[in-house]
Design a protein around this motif. Structure first.
Motif, PDB file in Angstrom:
ATOM      1  N   UNK A 147      48.230  42.259  44.005  1.00 24.80           N
ATOM      2  CA  UNK A 147      48.707  41.690  42.736  1.00 24.80           C
ATOM      3  C   UNK A 147      50.158  42.076  42.503  1.00 24.80           C
ATOM      4  N   UNK A 197      47.376  47.309  35.618  1.00 21.93           N
ATOM      5  CA  UNK A 197      47.013  48.411  34.726  1.00 21.93           C
ATOM      6  C   UNK A 197      45.576  48.228  34.238  1.00 21.93           C
ATOM      7  N   UNK A 198      45.272  47.001  33.853  1.00 21.26           N
ATOM      8  CA  UNK A 198      43.908  46.698  33.412  1.00 21.26           C
ATOM      9  C   UNK A 198      42.922  46.853  34.559  1.00 21.26           C
ATOM     10  N   UNK A 199      43.315  46.313  35.741  1.00 19.16           N
ATOM     11  CA  UNK A 199      42.387  46.319  36.872  1.00 19.16           C
ATOM     12  C   UNK A 199      42.071  47.742  37.316  1.00 19.16           C
ATOM     13  N   UNK A 241      54.193  40.617  34.620  1.00 18.58           N
ATOM     14  CA  UNK A 241      52.792  40.239  34.340  1.00 18.58           C
ATOM     15  C   UNK A 241      51.812  40.929  35.293  1.00 18.58           C
ATOM     16  N   UNK A 242      52.023  40.843  36.635  1.00 16.09           N
ATOM     17  CA  UNK A 242      51.062  41.503  37.519  1.00 16.09           C
ATOM     18  C   UNK A 242      50.949  42.989  37.247  1.00 16.09           C
ATOM     19  N   UNK A 243      52.049  43.624  36.835  1.00 13.64           N
ATOM     20  CA  UNK A 243      51.971  45.057  36.559  1.00 13.64           C
ATOM     21  C   UNK A 243      51.026  45.322  35.404  1.00 13.64           C
ATOM     22  N   UNK A 244      51.110  44.466  34.381  1.00 12.30           N
ATOM     23  CA  UNK A 244      50.200  44.630  33.255  1.00 12.30           C
ATOM     24  C   UNK A 244      48.759  44.360  33.689  1.00 12.30           C
ATOM     25  N   UNK A 245      48.589  43.331  34.536  1.00 11.48           N
ATOM     26  CA  UNK A 245      47.236  43.017  35.000  1.00 11.48           C
ATOM     27  C   UNK A 245      46.663  44.170  35.808  1.00 11.48           C
TER      28      UNK A 245
END
Lengths: 118, 228, 471
Positions: A42, A74-76, A68-72
């Motif tokens: 990601x 973090x969630x993942x 955006x992928x960095x935020x995603x």
């Protein structure tokens, strides 16, 4: 390109472990390797050439990578940790009941103790 | 049995090859920013009033995901409490003096670092989740070295109040601005510590929740489940 | 009080706050207060979702609820369709019945954790039904899945541990695939909003990366939507896990995954014709495999589990076909499955030595009629629509296969019905409440397609999913 291959290889290694190993703890390790591979993938999708971290700083004006992928990721990551904890406690439960964490032995014990409804 | 390994290898190599090939041809590594990314890079500072774009996305643009994320952590805690069988606490060997004395020095420092990371989460790299992990590691060290058990009840209360606070701030946004998690507080000046409206508040709540939840998970695993 | 009050985010936010505060309810009033708070919450949410469903009928393309006040695709939005709202209403309704049922249970300890998990599986499914953002869908998938793991292993028995660990391993590998699919989709299309992704995809076309993405989404949702061969975890879970949890699996996690597949396959990818045949065959094989396995079972719950997989296969066929009639069929089949299989599982949990309890004979009859899609059950219409859709698209081989295996289904269901009907077992008053309520609802639902207004309603159901530009 190398980043993609590295990330996908990590996922591949994780899948290989899940497919071939019988030990439940090892399977969980495999899943967690695959998870880190996915996170890397990601992040690499959002990379920009010569990009810097997506945080504004005074007097610094460089192109930024995709935030955006960095935020995603973090969630993942958090979701991965949560699942691992839950899965681990189920494995502990399996160990308590069957005295082993080898999946094939567990399946054999289940089949053996089944009263004909399998 | 041999066949299984060969098949697994073939599957893995195919998977890596096909996905890497199609990714590289269609989404080349280091490609231009996507539509979404361009928008965030250009407008985040103006719209949310904070310089850390990742935080802005995590807490503001995609704040609902983050609410889901802390719910997932809650689920991990609930699962561990619910599933792990309760066993009487086993005697643990006493920790080495180095650890025993080291903890007294290191523990407050780790806590301080955690607090710093969470408070500056909207300005510098870091934030609630990272700080939560740091603080939880301090408590983990405490449990390992003093082989003591924490008062989990108070951790559960911290966690529940922080989580409910997050959800209720979101609900307050519906009444204040017509949308869940609407940023209804003044945004302040860019780069100031007190800026960004609800973002730092939400991130501090997340930090509290994550740290207490991770501590709970680890300590339940060490104890072997909840008392029933 | 205007219609604007029925903002689904209000419900989700308040429900989350109440779940988060569960340790405090327990400290204040013990197990009783935790139970009472949950019951009130479920009742409120059921009524609230009826309001949301009504509001959704006024928006033919689906109601867009912004979160954080940002415009799509930059912020997360809920895309509330009538279909999703109705299914979430049912989830909360079934959750309400489940917790009433669970009140007589005293082996589920600690109880407040049990109630929290029940709330969260319903809440996660609601999120999956309502969200309009691909990554948000993933987050809610994980919430639903983790709640399902927790509930599935909650009894801490030998069998549940064994069933759950298989489920966890499959679902977690699937979630890794789901993330790869999201990475491919985001990298190629540059957006995470479903409607926006569809618009972008129209200009990009189904390239190789997008085909991979569809396949990985299929693997990702296939485990929970019970698609062969990813459904091998299900029979054991359905056999050993308490029936009130199974009720939520059927109405919540499995339906939500099927709905997620509907969103991705129809709404985002727009039914790619290249892959249509493959998907249809996967669905048919799921149905055939499940019915054949169900026929040979000696345990009623295991047979029901396989029958439930068969229904999931039918829903999958209907969704994958993606035409107007097929989508209507999918909607009706989903409702039918929720109602009939849930009734049967509630009864199956109380079977004595000599058959089913006598005081739930009418629900038993209704459950069996529903399970084989006969009147007076709504699945009757669903199956007819599905046959019509298959005939219209010219898939005669599949038509015949489905008809054939439906006969197999009727055969073994009749066998079980005969052996269970003459029972004398006894259900407690609170426990028999759930099947009786569901029977009443299912009886009322059957008349829906007969009312002219309701036929209109079915058009509203499928409206947001009809493609303007199929590729």
């Amino acid at each position: 390109m190398m980043f993609y291959i590295a990330a996908l290889s990590l996922i591949g290694i994780g899948l290989y472990v899940v497919l071939t190993k019988k030990n439940l703890v090892k399977v969980l390790i495999g899943i967690s390797i695959a998870d880190s591979g996915v996170n890397l993938l990601l992040i690499s999708v959002g990379y920009l050439k010569n990009g810097t971290a997506p945080i504004l700083e005074k007097g610094l004006n460089k192109p930024m990578v995709d935030p955006v992928p960095q935020a995603l990721v973090l969630t993942a990551i958090v979701i991965g940790v949560a699942t691992l904890a839950l899965a681990m406690s189920v494995v502990i439960d399996v160990k308590r009941h069957f005295g082993t964490v080898e999946l094939d032995k567990v399946i054999k014990m289940m089949r053996g103790g089944d009263n004909g409804d399998a | 049995m041999r066949l299984k390994y060969i098949l697994a290898w073939i599957f893995v190599i195919l998977f890596v090859g096909v996905v890497a090939y199609s990714l590289q041809t269609e989404v080349p590594f280091g490609h231009d920013l996507t539509k979404l990314a361009k928008y965030y890079v250009d407008n985040t500072a103006r719209e949310t009033g904070i310089p850390n774009f990742v935080t802005a996305i995590v807490v503001s643009y995609r704040g609902f995901d983050t609410l889901g994320e802390v719910t997932v952590l809650l689920l991990a805690t609930l699962g561990v409490i619910g599933i792990l069988p309760w066993e009487k606490h086993k005697k643990v060997k006493k920790a080495h003096p180095v650890l025993l004395w080291g903890i007294r020095i290191v523990f407050p420092i780790i806590l301080l670092v955690g607090v710093y990371i969470v408070i500056h989460g909207h300005l510098t790299p870091g934030g609630g989740f990272q700080a939560g992990a740091v603080v939880a590691s301090a408590f983990l060290l405490y449990m390992v070295s003093l082989s003591a058990h924490l008062d989990l009840e108070s951790f559960a209360f911290t966690e529940s109040i922080a989580g409910a606070g997050f959800a209720l701030i979101g609900v307050a946004g519906i009444f204040a601005g017509g949308a869940f998690l609407y940023n209804f507080l003044p945004k302040g000046n860019l780069f100031d510590l007190f800026s960004g409206g609800i973002i730092p508040i939400v991130y501090i709540l997340i930090g509290l929740k994550v740290s207490s939840e991770l501590t709970e998970v680890v300590s339940h695993m060490m104890k072997g489940g909840a008392e029933q | 009080m205007t219609l604007k009050f029925f903002d689904p985010m209000l419900m989700i936010g308040i429900s989350l706050a109440i779940v988060f505060l569960m340790p405090i309810w327990r400290a204040l009033g013990g197990k009783k207060l935790a139970w009472a708070v949950s019951v009130l919450l479920y009742a409120f949410n059921t009524l609230f979702m009826i309001g949301v469903s009504y509001r959704a009928t006024l928006y033919p393309e689906g109601l867009i609820v912004k979160i954080g006040g940002f415009n799509p695709p930059f912020g997360i939005v809920l895309h509330v369709t009538f279909w999703g709202a109705v299914l979430s209403t049912f989830v909360w309704f079934v959750a309400f019945l489940s917790i009433m049922y669970a009140s007589t249970r005293n082996d589920a300890e600690p109880a407040y954790v049990y109630y929290s998990l029940l709330t969260l599986i319903a809440l996660g499914s609601t999120g999956m039904f309502l969200t309009g953002d691909i990554f948000n869908l993933f987050v809610f998938t994980e919430i639903t899945a983790l709640a399902a793991f927790g509930l599935s292993a909650f009894m801490k028995k030998k069998e549940t541990a064994y069933a759950t660990i298989k489920y966890i391993i499959m679902a977690e590998v699937a979630s890794a695939f789901l993330l790869v699919a999201i990475a491919l989709l985001y990298g190629k299309l540059g957006t995470l909003n479903m409607l926006d992704a569809h618009q972008t995809l129209k200009t990009v076309g189904m390239t190789g990366a997008m085909v991979l993405s569809v396949l990985f989404f299929l693997i990702g949702y296939g485990v929970e939507a019970e698609i062969f061969p990813l459904n091998l975890w299900a029979p054991d879970v359905y056999r050993y896990v308490p029936e009130e949890v199974i009720a939520l699996f059927i109405s919540g996690s499995s339906k939500a995954a099927a709905f997620a597949w509907l969103r991705m396959w129809v709404m985002v990818f727009g039914v790619p014709q290249k892959m249509l045949q493959v998907m249809l065959w996967i669905g048919i094989v799921t149905f055939a495999f499940a019915e054949v396995m169900a026929y040979s079972q000696k345990n009623f719950r295991r047979a029901l589990g396989y029958a439930s997989l068969g229904q999931a296969g039918l829903v999958f066929v209907a969704i994958s076909l993606g035409s107007e009639l097929a989508l209507k069929a999918a909607f009706l089949l989903m409702l039918n499955h929720i109602l009939s299989e849930t009734i049967l599982f509630y009864i199956a949990g109380n079977i004595g030595e000599d058959g089913a309890p006598a005081n739930v004979r009418i629900p038993l009859v209704f459950g069996f009629l529903g399970a084989v899609s006969m009147p007076p059950f709504i699945g009757f219409w669903g199956k007819i629509f599905l046959f019509m859709a298959l005939a219209k698209a010219g898939y005669w081989v599949m038509f015949v296969l489905i008809a054939l295996f439906s006969i197999v289904e009727i055969a073994y269901m009749y066998k079980w019905f005969v052996s269970l009907y003459k029972g004398t077992g006894k259900m407690e008053l609170v426990r028999s409440f759930s099947p009786i309520m569901l029977t009443l609802v299912s009886f009322a639902m059957w008349f829906l397609p007969l009312i002219p207004k309701a036929v209109n309603l079915l058009d509203i159901v499928i409206k947001p999913f009809i493609q303007k530009g199929v590729m």
